[in-house]
Each structure stands twice: as C-alpha cells, then as structure tokens.
Design an enzyme around this catalytic site. Structure first.
Site, PDB file in Angstrom:
ATOM      1  N   VAL A 146      -3.510  22.249  -8.600  1.00 51.25           N
ATOM      2  CA  VAL A 146      -4.763  22.069  -9.043  1.00 51.25           C
ATOM      3  C   VAL A 146      -4.137  23.771  -9.828  1.00 51.25           C
ATOM      4  O   VAL A 146      -3.984  24.928  -9.590  1.00 51.25           O
ATOM      5  CB  VAL A 146      -5.494  22.810  -8.357  1.00 51.25           C
ATOM      6  N   PRO A 147      -4.038  23.136 -11.151  1.00 49.17           N
ATOM      7  CA  PRO A 147      -2.945  24.209 -11.808  1.00 49.17           C
ATOM      8  C   PRO A 147      -4.323  25.811 -12.286  1.00 49.17           C
ATOM      9  O   PRO A 147      -3.934  26.012 -13.701  1.00 49.17           O
ATOM     10  CB  PRO A 147      -2.070  23.763 -12.587  1.00 49.17           C
ATOM     11  N   CYS A 148      -4.471  26.548 -11.791  1.00 49.90           N
ATOM     12  CA  CYS A 148      -5.407  27.765 -11.998  1.00 49.90           C
ATOM     13  C   CYS A 148      -4.467  28.851 -12.665  1.00 49.90           C
ATOM     14  O   CYS A 148      -4.930  28.926 -13.331  1.00 49.90           O
ATOM     15  CB  CYS A 148      -6.607  27.916 -10.423  1.00 49.90           C
ATOM     16  N   HIS A 149      -2.852  28.882 -12.537  1.00 48.97           N
ATOM     17  CA  HIS A 149      -2.219  29.431 -13.379  1.00 48.97           C
ATOM     18  C   HIS A 149      -2.123  29.043 -14.710  1.00 48.97           C
ATOM     19  O   HIS A 149      -2.193  30.101 -15.688  1.00 48.97           O
ATOM     20  CB  HIS A 149      -0.830  29.890 -13.195  1.00 48.97           C
TER      21      HIS A 149
END
Length: 192
Positions: A146-149
C-alpha cells in the site's frame, strides 16, 4: 481491497529480505499478506525486533513460494520497477473501514505518480478529511504494497512518513520510482 479468509491451520510467519533501501520485513498468514515493514534506521536487527513486536504469534521462518514472490516484487519496486502490486492479497479484517478505503485508493496510484492528502479525501467522497487520510496512512501496515509514500501534503510539501528515515525515505522511494524524472518542479508547483 482484495481480502481472503484465513483458516485456523494456515501457516504464519515472517521473514526479512534485502532491498535497495535496506532490510524489509514481510509477514503472512497462509495465503494473505499480514504486514510489511520498511527498514528501521538502526538496521536489520531493529527491523527484526519490530516484526517480532508487530507479529508476536508469527515465527521467523523461510518464506513460502508465494510470499517469496511477493517479496521479490517489493525488491523490484524498491529498485525502480513499475509494479502496482494490486494482486497481492491483504489481511484487512482488523483495519478500520475508513483506513481500508484509503489503502484501496492508495494502491491504485501507479508507481511514479503522486496525489495529495486532500485529493485522496475528495476522491473518497470525504472532502475536508485530508488529516484523517494522513492518519490512516500513518497506520499503514502494508507499506510499500500500500504505497503511502505516493501521497503528499498540499502545496508541494512532503507530508509525514512513519517509516525509518521519515520524509527523506519517502522522497528517496519516490525518486527511485521516477516520480520526479520528467518534471522535478511539479512536486513544488500548486496542484489544480
């Protein structure tokens, strides 16, 4: 978000694996991913300790083939591959519903692209919930699957990042993905 039910006999475990940004951790319960840990600032031993705290019932063990394939894809992503990892099944039973919606939307942001917290809130039909989006992402148990960046603050600011190294790690991951390769100034320009 793709979720699978886990049976009582499902094999649990966690393992560490080397990436371009340091040693990450991955945890599983049978056919689902239960968590990923980006590297701790203090090194591999601290990443292992964090995994042991996060997943006390999961022994450190060799990765089953499917988990090893997921880890290989994370390695490739953190080396610049453009893989959205959307097909990796996540264990989301304990995730609050709003957070699950945020994670589902974040997973749809392609590598090398970004959104702001406000844009995410609006896309979720929750205008004004940018802070809640940020809090949900701060509790993301699956980074970088889950690419929160890929979510930034308004006005071109980086925003928070709870992984080791904080905002510097966030920017490094975005740079690896080529988020700024075509127009570096886009990060700092106001968004429509």
């Amino acid at each position: 978000m793709q979720t699978e039910k886990r049976g009582p006999s499902a094999a649990q475990g966690f393992a560490l694996f080397a990436t371009a940004v340091g040693h990450c951790g991955i945890a599983w319960d049978g056919p689902v991913l239960t968590g990923v840990q980006l590297p701790e600032d203090e090194g591999e031993a601290h990443t292992r300790a964090r995994m042991q705290r996060r997943f006390p019932g999961a022994p450190e063990s060799p990765m089953p083939p499917q988990v090893a394939a997921w880890a290989d894809r994370v390695v490739a992503l953190l080396a610049g591959a453009h893989d959205d990892l959307l097909d990796v099944p996540l264990a989301t039973e304990g995730v609050p519903p709003f957070n699950a919606r945020v994670y589902e939307l974040a997973r749809r942001i392609p590598p090398g692209k970004t959104m702001t917290y406000g844009e995410m809130a609006a896309a979720l039909g929750e205008p004004g919930a940018a802070r809640a989006v940020g809090q949900a992402l701060g509790h993301n148990p699956f980074a970088p699957v889950v690419p929160c960046h890929r979510i930034l603050a308004a006005g071109g600011k980086t925003g928070g990042f709870s992984a080791g190294g904080g905002a510097a790690t966030k920017m490094r991951m975005l740079e690896i993905e080529g988020a700024f390769a075509h127009d570096t100034l886009a990060l700092f320009a106001p968004r429509d």
